[in-house]
Design a protein around this motif. Structure first.
Motif, PDB file in Angstrom:
ATOM      1  N   PRO A   1     -68.069   6.123  58.222  1.00 31.83           N
ATOM      2  CA  PRO A   1     -67.191   5.774  59.393  1.00 31.83           C
ATOM      3  C   PRO A   1     -66.605   7.250  59.377  1.00 31.83           C
ATOM      4  O   PRO A   1     -65.875   7.936  58.495  1.00 31.83           O
ATOM      5  CB  PRO A   1     -66.333   4.785  58.616  1.00 31.83           C
ATOM      6  N   VAL A   2     -66.368   7.669  60.663  1.00 33.34           N
ATOM      7  CA  VAL A   2     -65.481   8.740  61.404  1.00 33.34           C
ATOM      8  C   VAL A   2     -64.330   8.303  62.057  1.00 33.34           C
ATOM      9  O   VAL A   2     -64.467   7.774  63.171  1.00 33.34           O
ATOM     10  CB  VAL A   2     -66.384   9.866  61.930  1.00 33.34           C
ATOM     11  N   LEU A   3     -63.268   8.041  61.258  1.00 36.26           N
ATOM     12  CA  LEU A   3     -61.874   7.521  62.069  1.00 36.26           C
ATOM     13  C   LEU A   3     -61.409   8.731  62.775  1.00 36.26           C
ATOM     14  O   LEU A   3     -60.873   9.669  62.216  1.00 36.26           O
ATOM     15  CB  LEU A   3     -61.088   7.018  61.100  1.00 36.26           C
ATOM     16  N   VAL A   4     -61.333   8.327  64.249  1.00 37.83           N
ATOM     17  CA  VAL A   4     -60.798   9.168  65.050  1.00 37.83           C
ATOM     18  C   VAL A   4     -59.293   8.682  65.195  1.00 37.83           C
ATOM     19  O   VAL A   4     -58.698   7.849  66.113  1.00 37.83           O
ATOM     20  CB  VAL A   4     -61.177   9.161  66.438  1.00 37.83           C
ATOM     21  N   TRP A   5     -58.357   9.293  64.396  1.00 36.29           N
ATOM     22  CA  TRP A   5     -56.994   8.956  64.346  1.00 36.29           C
ATOM     23  C   TRP A   5     -56.267   9.780  65.068  1.00 36.29           C
ATOM     24  O   TRP A   5     -55.715  10.763  64.726  1.00 36.29           O
ATOM     25  CB  TRP A   5     -56.711   8.806  62.875  1.00 36.29           C
TER      26      TRP A   5
ATOM     27  N   LEU B   1     -69.037   5.344  48.629  1.00 37.63           N
ATOM     28  CA  LEU B   1     -68.809   4.843  49.698  1.00 37.63           C
ATOM     29  C   LEU B   1     -67.644   5.555  50.512  1.00 37.63           C
ATOM     30  O   LEU B   1     -66.583   5.786  49.821  1.00 37.63           O
ATOM     31  CB  LEU B   1     -68.154   3.280  49.848  1.00 37.63           C
ATOM     32  N   THR B   2     -67.681   6.386  51.668  1.00 37.89           N
ATOM     33  CA  THR B   2     -66.942   7.161  51.975  1.00 37.89           C
ATOM     34  C   THR B   2     -66.520   7.006  53.486  1.00 37.89           C
ATOM     35  O   THR B   2     -67.367   6.774  54.124  1.00 37.89           O
ATOM     36  CB  THR B   2     -67.662   8.658  51.895  1.00 37.89           C
ATOM     37  N   VAL B   3     -65.471   7.646  53.741  1.00 39.48           N
ATOM     38  CA  VAL B   3     -64.627   7.467  55.160  1.00 39.48           C
ATOM     39  C   VAL B   3     -64.181   9.120  55.466  1.00 39.48           C
ATOM     40  O   VAL B   3     -63.555   9.651  54.389  1.00 39.48           O
ATOM     41  CB  VAL B   3     -63.728   6.628  55.140  1.00 39.48           C
TER      42      VAL B   3
END
Length: 737
Positions: free
Chosen positions: A213-217, A299-301
């Motif tokens: 997951p690449v969270l676009v915050w 498990l990585t973000v």
């Protein structure tokens, strides 16, 4: 830097034609831009700390921002802001050699299109220049406003939020040696399912961590601040760790700001070049660390925190989309394009890097550009029961075949929201085992099973449909009354399959315990309205709801479904023992033609009963027996494959990949459904009978589901909805007299 007016076409590379503004120079281009950072014969930069690699990643991010605004501005439509806020993260992943990038965010489409244009993937669509990119954006047979299954080099469709993780997890399960990053908006993070579906997947498949997951915050959703905009960095990290992510890597643009920008979310394109370089290097190093962590079993973000709209025409939610006045003649758009303008040398450098990154254009390298190899199933162990013999449970009969498929195909997965045993298909659990870290023979579960059972229809449908799109066989099982909660992802995938440039196994479902069987459970278990959705989807061209009338028929329906490609096939059947009414050959005929005659009795007048389903046949046969005593003839027709009963012009079949244009002829239709009166009968939504009612010219009526009610038996539920022998008999007599 300064920007010029357009240069003569003869003086610029062909792919740059259509770029309106070029920079005369870019700081330090002579120092860091003399040779591509991805060397010839290589697939990635050599070191995320190499200044030339950092600099050229920054150029790539700016090139993406420029193209996003140029392309959306050309149509005064589209969504530049969300992708712009994570351009450095996307650029870093590609420069590190990772091109199997997925998204849940349909509004990131202009950025993804720009990326696959720059690496030459769109040449497969005859898009060679920026002008062609502009012309084909938001046009039919071109680059739609949301990602579809049609675009070379892009792995998944996107539009409904909360779905991207399904595609990434599916791909990761099938390709353990590759990384599948997927961008997730902080607005989409508010959807109810992404985190829970990833948590269940990680429990079931703890060694499959190669999705990232690449969270676009960026602090904003479509029209306001995102609901997670008030979280601190520490709170966001704790949230992900609390949901099972062992490695949480966050890069905050605020830490690099040298322009005193207000607020927690800032725009890195406003920094000095030194600080832009420092930020880009931090993103590269973080992406490299996250990728290696995910590929290494953790498990990585990866979270990038940067203001929405960074580097485009507006900031915050105002950058989300363009409006009618946001054309390329708008002074603000012009000013922004000129600020983002790159010199020709930079464009050529970016193009060369992207041609090499990941081993070539995405259209030639990503996993969805190739047909996935699946196991030979051999001969299915069909068992034909005697017509008129002992009643059999249809779902159980199909379960035996499902067990065979799983034993022959190690990649085959069955999904169910913890209900196989309750649906008469516990034989699937017994043969294939429920995936669970706790071995327990009583429940037929263990860590290496093939039955995926989260308590979420979205997670069930998501993994099953995602795996099918990626090329593997699956089966999503559900109660018909609950399936609506998983339908959005299934619908997304069937639409994508209609557009794919490659064959892939159809996404197949088994919906049991139709509303008529749920009388004792109250109205929450009585929701056949979903059949109206499937009925509407039949017109798409690649969706086939099938209704086997018995345990023989369901086996043949599943056998047929397994041979199909790029379709959505729903099988709806009862979990109760019911009479055997058809032979295998009758169902094969019903699948080819759409329907088959079960019984015909002559009389002075003929009433045709067109019946969908199995339990609904019970009152119809009773009505036919009574009508015979009145001298009225009947013909009972089991409608098995209603899609075949439409006219070819009713359905968009010829627009579909792996097109199926078989429809019942007018002559055959009249032979089956011609008479003095026609009554359509279904225990579900009446819309499923539409193809018959459209073509019939005799007096006709419909008996169908109205609504659920708490009752003590299936008969009571049918009676409440008017599905009784008495009501059918009365209406038949009225129609013929």
């Amino acid at each position: 830097m300064t920007a010029t007016t357009p240069k003569p076409v003869s003086s610029i590379p062909e792919f740059c034609q259509g770029i309106q503004y070029f920079g005369e120079t870019f700081p330090r281009l002579e120092t860091y831009g003399q040779t591509p950072a991805i060397a010839e014969g290589k697939t990635a930069i050599s070191d995320p700390r190499d200044p030339a690699g950092v600099y050229q990643t920054l150029l790539y991010a700016d090139a993406l921002r420029y193209l996003i605004l140029q392309v959306t501005g050309s149509k005064a439509s589209g969504h530049p802001g969300g992708f712009a806020s994570q351009a450095e993260a996307y650029a870093a992943l590609v420069m590190l050699g990772y091109k199997n990038i997925i998204t849940e965010v349909g509004h990131h489409a202009p950025g993804f299109y720009s990326a696959v244009f720059l690496d030459r993937s769109l040449e497969d669509m005859e898009i060679y220049t920026v002008q062609q990119l502009r012309d084909r954006f938001r046009e039919m047979h071109g680059l739609l406003g949301h990602l579809s299954g049609y675009i070379p080099g892009l792995l998944n469709p996107a539009g409904p939020l909360g779905q991207g993780q399904h595609f990434a997890m599916s791909a990761a399960l099938l390709h353990r040696d590759k990384l599948f990053p997927f961008t997730l908006g902080d607005g989409g993070m508010g959807e109810p399912y992404p985190m829970s579906s990833m948590a269940h997947f990680n429990t079931a498949y703890p060694d499959v961590t190669n999705f990232l997951p690449v969270l676009v915050w960026n602090g904003y959703s479509q029209e306001h601040h995102s609901m997670v905009s008030t979280k601190t960095n520490e709170e966001m990290i704790a949230y992900w760790k609390g949901n099972g992510f062992a490695e949480v890597i966050l890069v905050d643009a605020k830490d690099f700001d040298d322009q005193n920008q207000p607020g927690d979310y800032v725009d890195s394109t406003a920094f000095s070049l030194d600080r832009r370089m420092a930020f880009t290097q931090a993103v590269l190093e973080a992406a490299d660390k996250a990728a290696k962590s995910a590929l290494g079993g953790t498990l990585t973000v990866f979270i990038i925190k940067q203001l929405k709209g960074a580097g485009v025409h507006a900031r915050g939610a105002k950058s989300h989309n363009l409006y009618a006045g946001d054309t390329l003649d708008n002074p603000n758009i012009i000013k922004t394009l000129q600020e983002r303008a790159l010199p020709i040398q930079a464009w050529e450098l970016v193009r060369k890097n992207l041609e090499r990154a990941g081993g070539g254009p995405a259209s030639k390298t990503v996993v969805t550009e190739f047909e996935y190899a699946i196991a030979d199933l051999g001969t299915l162990p069909l068992e034909e029961y005697t017509v008129g013999g002992d009643p059999k449970v249809a779902t159980t009969a199909m379960g035996e075949l499902v067990a065979h498929v799983g034993q022959k195909d190690p990649h085959f997965v069955v999904t169910n929201a913890d209900g196989n045993a309750a649906s008469g298909i516990n034989n699937i659990n017994q043969a294939l085992k429920i995936i669970h870290p706790t071995p327990d023979d009583l429940y037929f579960q263990g860590p290496h099973g093939q039955v995926y059972e989260p308590l979420s229809e979205d997670a069930c449908a998501g993994l099953a449909a995602g795996l099918a799109l990626m090329g593997a066989r699956t089966l999503w099982c559900s109660y018909e009354s609950f399936a609506i909660n998983g339908l959005p992802i299934w619908q997304t995938v069937t639409q994508a399959m209609a557009e794919l440039r490659r064959p892939t196994p159809s996404t197949i479902t088994l919906f049991t315990a139709g509303a008529l069987e749920q009388g004792r459970n109250g109205w929450t278990h009585q929701r056949p309205e979903i059949e109206a959705y499937f009925a509407a989807m039949m017109r798409n061209g690649n969706v086939f709801p099938v209704f086997p009338p018995d345990a023989n028929s369901i086996q043949v329906c599943y056998e047929w479904a397994l041979t199909t490609k790029n379709k959505g096939i729903t099988i709806t059947a009862s979990k109760s023992p019911l009479p055997i009414r058809t032979t295998f050959e009758q169902t094969r005929q019903g699948l080819r033609d759409g329907a088959v005659i079960l019984e015909e009795v002559s009389g002075d007048k003929t009433v045709v009963f067109a019946v969908l389903g199995d339990m609904t046949l019970i009152p119809v046969f009773e009505a036919a027996a009574y009508l015979e005593t009145e001298g009225i003839g009947t013909r009972i027709v089991s409608v098995i494959n209603p899609r075949r009963l439409y006219r070819p012009s009713d359905v968009a079949w010829n627009t579909c990949s792996e097109a199926d244009g078989d429809f019942m002829s007018d002559e055959a239709f009249d032979k089956l459904f011609g008479g003095d009166a026609l009554i359509g009968v279904t225990g579900g939504a009446s819309l499923m009978l539409e193809p018959i009612m459209l073509r019939s010219s005799v007096k006709r009526d419909t008996f169908a589901w109205k609504r659920g009610e708490t009752a003590s038996s299936a008969g009571q539920v049918m009676a409440f909805n008017g599905l009784t022998a008495e009501a059918l008999t009365k209406r038949a007599i009225e129609l013929v007299h």
